[in-house]
Design a protein around this motif. Sequence first.
Motif, PDB file in Angstrom:
ATOM      1  N   UNK A  83       0.812  -1.219   0.000  1.00 51.61           N
ATOM      2  CA  UNK A  83       0.000   0.000   0.000  1.00 51.61           C
ATOM      3  C   UNK A  83       0.846   1.270   0.000  1.00 51.61           C
ATOM      4  N   UNK A  84       2.146   1.138   0.102  1.00 51.55           N
ATOM      5  CA  UNK A  84       3.013   2.313   0.064  1.00 51.55           C
ATOM      6  C   UNK A  84       3.213   2.761  -1.378  1.00 51.55           C
ATOM      7  N   UNK A  85       3.042   4.046  -1.615  1.00 50.45           N
ATOM      8  CA  UNK A  85       3.164   4.612  -2.959  1.00 50.45           C
ATOM      9  C   UNK A  85       4.464   5.400  -3.012  1.00 50.45           C
ATOM     10  N   UNK A  86       5.383   4.966  -3.881  1.00 50.54           N
ATOM     11  CA  UNK A  86       6.669   5.666  -3.992  1.00 50.54           C
ATOM     12  C   UNK A  86       6.498   6.963  -4.787  1.00 50.54           C
ATOM     13  N   UNK A  87       7.536   7.783  -4.800  1.00 47.10           N
ATOM     14  CA  UNK A  87       7.466   9.092  -5.447  1.00 47.10           C
ATOM     15  C   UNK A  87       7.209   8.986  -6.951  1.00 47.10           C
ATOM     16  N   UNK A  88       7.796   7.992  -7.594  1.00 49.83           N
ATOM     17  CA  UNK A  88       7.621   7.829  -9.037  1.00 49.83           C
ATOM     18  C   UNK A  88       6.164   7.512  -9.390  1.00 49.83           C
ATOM     19  N   UNK A  89       5.554   6.607  -8.631  1.00 51.75           N
ATOM     20  CA  UNK A  89       4.162   6.258  -8.875  1.00 51.75           C
ATOM     21  C   UNK A  89       3.245   7.425  -8.509  1.00 51.75           C
ATOM     22  N   UNK A  90       3.545   8.121  -7.426  1.00 49.50           N
ATOM     23  CA  UNK A  90       2.726   9.249  -7.016  1.00 49.50           C
ATOM     24  C   UNK A  90       2.756  10.360  -8.076  1.00 49.50           C
ATOM     25  N   UNK A  91       3.877  10.523  -8.756  1.00 51.29           N
ATOM     26  CA  UNK A  91       3.966  11.527  -9.821  1.00 51.29           C
ATOM     27  C   UNK A  91       3.011  11.198 -10.970  1.00 51.29           C
ATOM     28  N   UNK A  92       2.673   9.934 -11.141  1.00 48.65           N
ATOM     29  CA  UNK A  92       1.712   9.523 -12.168  1.00 48.65           C
ATOM     30  C   UNK A  92       0.282   9.712 -11.655  1.00 48.65           C
ATOM     31  N   UNK A  93       0.044   9.372 -10.393  1.00 44.82           N
ATOM     32  CA  UNK A  93      -1.302   9.385  -9.821  1.00 44.82           C
ATOM     33  C   UNK A  93      -1.797  10.800  -9.534  1.00 44.82           C
ATOM     34  N   UNK A  94      -0.973  11.618  -8.941  1.00 38.83           N
ATOM     35  CA  UNK A  94      -1.413  12.930  -8.443  1.00 38.83           C
ATOM     36  C   UNK A  94      -2.092  13.806  -9.496  1.00 38.83           C
ATOM     37  N   UNK A  95      -1.569  13.912 -10.723  1.00 34.43           N
ATOM     38  CA  UNK A  95      -2.250  14.766 -11.712  1.00 34.43           C
ATOM     39  C   UNK A  95      -3.650  14.278 -12.097  1.00 34.43           C
ATOM     40  N   UNK A  96      -3.948  13.024 -11.843  1.00 34.42           N
ATOM     41  CA  UNK A  96      -5.258  12.475 -12.190  1.00 34.42           C
ATOM     42  C   UNK A  96      -6.322  12.785 -11.146  1.00 34.42           C
ATOM     43  N   UNK A  97      -5.914  13.181  -9.946  1.00 31.39           N
ATOM     44  CA  UNK A  97      -6.862  13.449  -8.864  1.00 31.39           C
ATOM     45  C   UNK A  97      -7.449  14.844  -9.024  1.00 31.39           C
ATOM     46  N   UNK A  98      -8.744  14.988  -8.730  1.00 32.64           N
ATOM     47  CA  UNK A  98      -9.356  16.314  -8.847  1.00 32.64           C
ATOM     48  C   UNK A  98      -8.805  17.278  -7.806  1.00 32.64           C
ATOM     49  N   UNK A 154     -10.666   4.707 -13.923  1.00 32.54           N
ATOM     50  CA  UNK A 154     -10.429   4.308 -15.326  1.00 32.54           C
ATOM     51  C   UNK A 154      -9.260   5.071 -15.963  1.00 32.54           C
ATOM     52  N   UNK A 155      -9.122   6.367 -15.621  1.00 31.17           N
ATOM     53  CA  UNK A 155      -8.006   7.143 -16.176  1.00 31.17           C
ATOM     54  C   UNK A 155      -6.675   6.613 -15.656  1.00 31.17           C
ATOM     55  N   UNK A 156      -6.619   6.265 -14.364  1.00 27.59           N
ATOM     56  CA  UNK A 156      -5.393   5.714 -13.785  1.00 27.59           C
ATOM     57  C   UNK A 156      -5.058   4.380 -14.454  1.00 27.59           C
ATOM     58  N   UNK A 157      -6.061   3.557 -14.653  1.00 25.93           N
ATOM     59  CA  UNK A 157      -5.860   2.261 -15.301  1.00 25.93           C
ATOM     60  C   UNK A 157      -5.290   2.452 -16.702  1.00 25.93           C
ATOM     61  N   UNK A 158      -5.888   3.344 -17.487  1.00 21.85           N
ATOM     62  CA  UNK A 158      -5.414   3.599 -18.845  1.00 21.85           C
ATOM     63  C   UNK A 158      -3.991   4.155 -18.848  1.00 21.85           C
ATOM     64  N   UNK A 159      -3.711   5.063 -17.915  1.00 22.52           N
ATOM     65  CA  UNK A 159      -2.377   5.671 -17.836  1.00 22.52           C
ATOM     66  C   UNK A 159      -1.316   4.634 -17.505  1.00 22.52           C
ATOM     67  N   UNK A 160      -1.596   3.797 -16.512  1.00 22.55           N
ATOM     68  CA  UNK A 160      -0.619   2.779 -16.115  1.00 22.55           C
ATOM     69  C   UNK A 160      -0.429   1.736 -17.220  1.00 22.55           C
ATOM     70  N   UNK A 161      -1.521   1.352 -17.889  1.00 23.00           N
ATOM     71  CA  UNK A 161      -1.387   0.403 -18.999  1.00 23.00           C
ATOM     72  C   UNK A 161      -0.553   0.994 -20.128  1.00 23.00           C
TER      73      UNK A 161
END
Length: 136
Positions: free
Chosen positions: A7-22, A84-91
């Motif tokens: 469940x720990x989110x590293x900085x690299x993954x967070x850089x992908x996730x954060x822009x997708x959050x409202x 869904x946006x996170x899923x598409x981005x990670x894929x």
Amino acid sequence: MARRKPWEVNDELWAVIEPLLPRVERRARHPGRKRHPDRLVFQGILFVLHTGIAWEHLPQELGFGSGMTCWRRLAEWTEAGVWPRLHETLLARLRGADALDFSRAVVDGSHIRALKGAPRLDEALLTGAETAASTT
């Protein structure tokens, strides 16, 4: 080296996730309580999903916020279409890195929409001479 928890989110993954959050702006006149940081709440959601505990049993000591906070944020992000946006981005990132392995992929037919109201080819035949008596 310490092993990372799922469940720990590293900085690299967070850089992908954060822009997708409202983005949620605080009100100027009555700002209310400051929101718990999105990254910690995201990790709280992952913790609950990984461990299977009930939302209300999320330990406050972990710093993820309350279970209700994580549950509300999950609903908020679901409504905003984050998953869904996170899923598409990670894929897309995995495809770009040629890191997808479809050798163990499974297609589940339960996710295919069944059309209702299609004409029936055959009517079901009665097995008895007449309908059964009511039991009520």
